[in-house]
Motif scaffolding. Structure first.
Motif, PDB file in Angstrom:
ATOM      1  N   VAL A 105      -8.459  -7.849  -0.327  1.00 52.61           N
ATOM      2  CA  VAL A 105      -7.855  -7.749   1.002  1.00 52.61           C
ATOM      3  C   VAL A 105      -8.661  -6.796   1.881  1.00 52.61           C
ATOM      4  CG1 VAL A 105      -5.780  -7.061   2.276  1.00 52.61           C
ATOM      5  CG2 VAL A 105      -5.563  -8.383   0.167  1.00 52.61           C
ATOM      6  N   LYS A 106      -9.167  -5.731   1.300  1.00 54.85           N
ATOM      7  CA  LYS A 106     -10.055  -4.837   2.050  1.00 54.85           C
ATOM      8  C   LYS A 106     -11.314  -5.565   2.484  1.00 54.85           C
ATOM      9  CE  LYS A 106      -8.839  -0.264   0.205  1.00 54.85           C
ATOM     10  NZ  LYS A 106      -9.346   0.887  -0.596  1.00 54.85           N
ATOM     11  N   ALA A 107     -11.906  -6.340   1.564  1.00 52.45           N
ATOM     12  CA  ALA A 107     -13.137  -7.062   1.878  1.00 52.45           C
ATOM     13  C   ALA A 107     -12.919  -8.101   2.975  1.00 52.45           C
ATOM     14  CB  ALA A 107     -13.683  -7.743   0.619  1.00 52.45           C
ATOM     15  N   ALA A 108     -11.713  -8.687   3.022  1.00 49.98           N
ATOM     16  CA  ALA A 108     -11.401  -9.687   4.058  1.00 49.98           C
ATOM     17  C   ALA A 108     -11.205  -9.046   5.422  1.00 49.98           C
ATOM     18  CB  ALA A 108     -10.142 -10.459   3.660  1.00 49.98           C
ATOM     19  N   GLU A 109     -10.999  -7.742   5.461  1.00 44.72           N
ATOM     20  CA  GLU A 109     -10.765  -7.001   6.707  1.00 44.72           C
ATOM     21  C   GLU A 109      -9.586  -7.596   7.486  1.00 44.72           C
ATOM     22  OE1 GLU A 109     -14.252  -5.483   8.880  1.00 44.72           O
ATOM     23  OE2 GLU A 109     -15.490  -6.508   7.387  1.00 44.72           O
ATOM     24  N   LEU A 110      -8.546  -7.942   6.721  1.00 45.06           N
ATOM     25  CA  LEU A 110      -7.311  -8.430   7.346  1.00 45.06           C
ATOM     26  C   LEU A 110      -6.662  -7.299   8.117  1.00 45.06           C
ATOM     27  CD1 LEU A 110      -4.911 -10.444   7.679  1.00 45.06           C
ATOM     28  CD2 LEU A 110      -4.046  -9.568   5.494  1.00 45.06           C
ATOM     29  N   ARG A 111      -6.423  -7.531   9.405  1.00 48.25           N
ATOM     30  CA  ARG A 111      -5.786  -6.524  10.244  1.00 48.25           C
ATOM     31  C   ARG A 111      -4.327  -6.896  10.502  1.00 48.25           C
ATOM     32  NH1 ARG A 111      -9.933  -4.945  15.055  1.00 48.25           N
ATOM     33  NH2 ARG A 111      -8.229  -3.466  15.475  1.00 48.25           N
ATOM     34  N   GLY A 112      -3.498  -5.888  10.664  1.00 47.64           N
ATOM     35  CA  GLY A 112      -2.071  -6.105  10.858  1.00 47.64           C
ATOM     36  C   GLY A 112      -1.786  -7.003  12.035  1.00 47.64           C
ATOM     37  N   ARG A 113      -0.863  -7.940  11.852  1.00 51.12           N
ATOM     38  CA  ARG A 113      -0.526  -8.930  12.878  1.00 51.12           C
ATOM     39  C   ARG A 113       0.747  -8.571  13.649  1.00 51.12           C
ATOM     40  NH1 ARG A 113      -5.582 -10.167  11.459  1.00 51.12           N
ATOM     41  NH2 ARG A 113      -6.102 -12.352  11.813  1.00 51.12           N
ATOM     42  N   GLY A 114       1.267  -7.363  13.455  1.00 48.60           N
ATOM     43  CA  GLY A 114       2.483  -6.980  14.154  1.00 48.60           C
ATOM     44  C   GLY A 114       2.260  -6.396  15.526  1.00 48.60           C
ATOM     45  N   GLY A 115       1.035  -5.925  15.805  1.00 48.27           N
ATOM     46  CA  GLY A 115       0.763  -5.336  17.109  1.00 48.27           C
ATOM     47  C   GLY A 115      -0.324  -4.294  17.091  1.00 48.27           C
ATOM     48  N   ALA A 116      -0.325  -3.428  16.065  1.00 52.25           N
ATOM     49  CA  ALA A 116      -1.285  -2.325  16.038  1.00 52.25           C
ATOM     50  C   ALA A 116      -2.663  -2.747  15.545  1.00 52.25           C
ATOM     51  CB  ALA A 116      -0.743  -1.196  15.174  1.00 52.25           C
ATOM     52  N   GLY A 117      -2.735  -3.741  14.677  1.00 55.39           N
ATOM     53  CA  GLY A 117      -4.024  -4.227  14.190  1.00 55.39           C
ATOM     54  C   GLY A 117      -4.695  -3.318  13.182  1.00 55.39           C
ATOM     55  N   PHE A 118      -3.926  -2.490  12.455  1.00 53.26           N
ATOM     56  CA  PHE A 118      -4.527  -1.602  11.459  1.00 53.26           C
ATOM     57  C   PHE A 118      -4.902  -2.406  10.212  1.00 53.26           C
ATOM     58  CE2 PHE A 118      -4.728   1.687   8.216  1.00 53.26           C
ATOM     59  CZ  PHE A 118      -5.379   2.712   8.889  1.00 53.26           C
ATOM     60  N   PRO A 119      -6.082  -2.154   9.614  1.00 52.61           N
ATOM     61  CA  PRO A 119      -6.508  -2.914   8.425  1.00 52.61           C
ATOM     62  C   PRO A 119      -5.517  -2.794   7.273  1.00 52.61           C
ATOM     63  CG  PRO A 119      -8.365  -1.725   9.369  1.00 52.61           C
ATOM     64  CD  PRO A 119      -7.133  -1.231  10.083  1.00 52.61           C
ATOM     65  N   ALA A 120      -5.016  -3.928   6.803  1.00 53.26           N
ATOM     66  CA  ALA A 120      -3.970  -3.929   5.774  1.00 53.26           C
ATOM     67  C   ALA A 120      -4.455  -3.333   4.458  1.00 53.26           C
ATOM     68  CB  ALA A 120      -3.462  -5.354   5.553  1.00 53.26           C
ATOM     69  N   GLY A 121      -5.648  -3.705   4.026  1.00 57.19           N
ATOM     70  CA  GLY A 121      -6.165  -3.196   2.762  1.00 57.19           C
ATOM     71  C   GLY A 121      -6.349  -1.690   2.770  1.00 57.19           C
ATOM     72  N   VAL A 122      -6.766  -1.154   3.912  1.00 61.44           N
ATOM     73  CA  VAL A 122      -6.919   0.300   4.041  1.00 61.44           C
ATOM     74  C   VAL A 122      -5.553   0.970   3.928  1.00 61.44           C
ATOM     75  CG1 VAL A 122      -7.623   2.160   5.596  1.00 61.44           C
ATOM     76  CG2 VAL A 122      -9.004   0.080   5.438  1.00 61.44           C
ATOM     77  N   LYS A 123      -4.560   0.395   4.578  1.00 66.17           N
ATOM     78  CA  LYS A 123      -3.194   0.946   4.488  1.00 66.17           C
ATOM     79  C   LYS A 123      -2.714   0.936   3.042  1.00 66.17           C
ATOM     80  CE  LYS A 123       0.037  -0.058   7.583  1.00 66.17           C
ATOM     81  NZ  LYS A 123       1.113  -0.764   8.337  1.00 66.17           N
TER      82      LYS A 123
END
Length: 451
Positions: free
Chosen positions: A52-70
């Protein structure tokens, strides 16, 4: 650009999204559902986080923070429980993308929940759903029951015990407060307390729900995780706009697809999935089939991601606005937000629009921060005067000064509500200055028929 349909329930080519059909467990599995979960089980929980980190998926709720980093912020395991909170509060005005996933494709969300619990070693999940989503609650409860019956959750779940416990998912209804969409406000509400944000630190990853390590993700964010686990990070990153040209690797990118809602004065409202980076005008013309027919419905502007992100004028849209995470930097807005677009017609008074936005924020402010509590109410009062035809030039100057200062000092607000009020009002005033100038120079009552 045509929609990229990763999910099994695309928007029908004709008609409204009510033409969709609920996808139950058996139909979901028949269309390759839960293969991502199995891939995650085979890979192991640490590798799921890495993918998930490698995919650089960002949060889709509004803030766009990287999910894997979280996910990587969690402390090491101990003997206590660890929680996942799914943010399905979806209270941003004109935003209804999560509603579609919950109502028509709930197992894509549950599969993402199971993968997140596996990856982060979380044994208990709470699905915090907006209180007004009565039908969606019933649908999701049905899907949860199917997941328990088929070994996705509960005793003898296919993931095995997580953190020494069988994984469980509970649905919790909110009470209709906008502020509970903020992650710590959500946690306070979940714990049975007044829903208002907490001062951070400590952050939820360390001390969240019930003072235990907690991950909080949006519905759509989690619904993307099964695709990434099944097809790999490179398949996800093959779509979307990617990283800005010349940007270093540490700059977050706009990979993948995004659910984009269309509402307002548009011919075909609904929810559509497109690659990040689609031009706003292409989204309107292809999926939305252009402006609503009739006099006064030529497009004046847009709220491109909920009102808190600010407005885009039609002139800016025609200059090449792209729906990606860099939209804020390029077009003087707060960010992409929910990517749910409200089309504003020519007949709309932007003074009345600003007044409605200010009234909303004044009502929804929790009152903890002085600049938000007092500022939002003063904005509302001044705009009330303008709409009534009693505004002055001094009001207009003070309006801009106040709107520009409410959220301009990062770290001095407990949450981002004052930032939303700031960007909504100041972008409307700055980009449609002539309407405000006209109302204070030649006072007259403004029609409140906004859209």
């Amino acid at each position: 650009m045509t929609p990229v349909l990763f999910r099994r329930v695309p928007t029908p080519p004709e008609g409204s999204f009510h033409d969709r059909k609920y996808v139950g467990y058996d139909d979901y599995v028949a269309s390759e559902g839960y293969e991502g979960l199995q891939a995650g089980i085979d890979a192991g929980h640490e590798e799921v986080v890495n993918i998930v980190k490698a995919a650089e998926l960002r949060g889709r709720g509004g803030a766009g923070f990287p999910a894997g980093v979280k996910w990587g912020f969690l402390p090491p395991l101990d003997d206590g429980p660890r929680y996942l909170c799914i943010n399905a509060d979806e209270s941003e005005p004109a935003t209804f993308k999560d509603q579609v996933l919950i109502q028509f494709d709930p197992h894509s969300v549950i599969e993402g929940i199971a993968l997140c619990m596996l990856a982060c070693q979380l044994d208990t999940a709470y699905f915090y759903i907006r209180g007004e989503y009565h039908h969606q609650r019933e649908v999701f409860e049905r899907a949860i029951a199917e997941a328990y019956a088929n070994g996705v959750l509960g005793e003898n779940a296919r993931t095995g015990k997580i953190n020494g416990r069988w994984p469980n998912l509970y649905l919790h209804r909110g009470a209709g407060a906008y502020i509970c969409g903020e992650e710590t406000g959500l946690i306070e509400s979940l714990e049975g307390k007044r829903g208002w944000p907490r001062i951070k630190p400590p952050f939820p990853a360390v001390q969240g729900a019930f003072a235990r390590p907690t991950v909080i993700n949006n519905v759509e964010t989690l619904a993307n995780v099964p695709f990434i686990l099944k097809h790999g990070a490179d398949a996800w990153k093959a779509n979307g706009k990617g990283r800005p040209e010349g940007a270093p690797p540490q700059v977050p990118a706009s990979y993948g697809t995004k659910l984009m809602g269309l509402s307002g004065a548009i011919s075909r409202p609904g929810v559509y999935e497109h690659e990040l980076g689609i031009k706003l005008t292409d989204l309107i013309e292809t999926s939305g089939q252009g402006a609503l027919a009739g006099e006064g419905n030529a497009i004046k502007g847009y709220f491109h991601g909920g009102i808190s992100m600010g407005v885009i004028s039609q002139e800016e849209a025609e200059a090449g606005v792209e729906m990606d995470f860099d939209i804020g930097k390029k077009w003087n807005n707060l960010g992409l937000g929910t990517a749910c677009v409200t089309v504003i017609p020519e007949r709309t008074s932007m003074v009345a629009m600003a007044r409605n936005c200010a009234r909303f924020y004044a009502h929804e402010s929790c009152g903890q921060c002085t600049q938000c509590r007092e500022g939002s109410r003063w904005l509302n009062k001044m705009l009330d005067r303008m709409v009534a035809g009693d505004g002055t030039t001094k009001d207009l100057d003070l309006l801009l000064e106040l709107a520009s200062s409410m959220g301009s000092m990062p770290g001095n607000n407990i949450c981002g509500l004052s930032d939303g009020a700031n960007w909504a009002i100041r972008t409307i005033v700055n980009k449609f200055w002539d309407e405000f100038e006209a109302i204070v120079s030649k006072p007259s009552r403004v029609s409140l028929a906004v859209v």
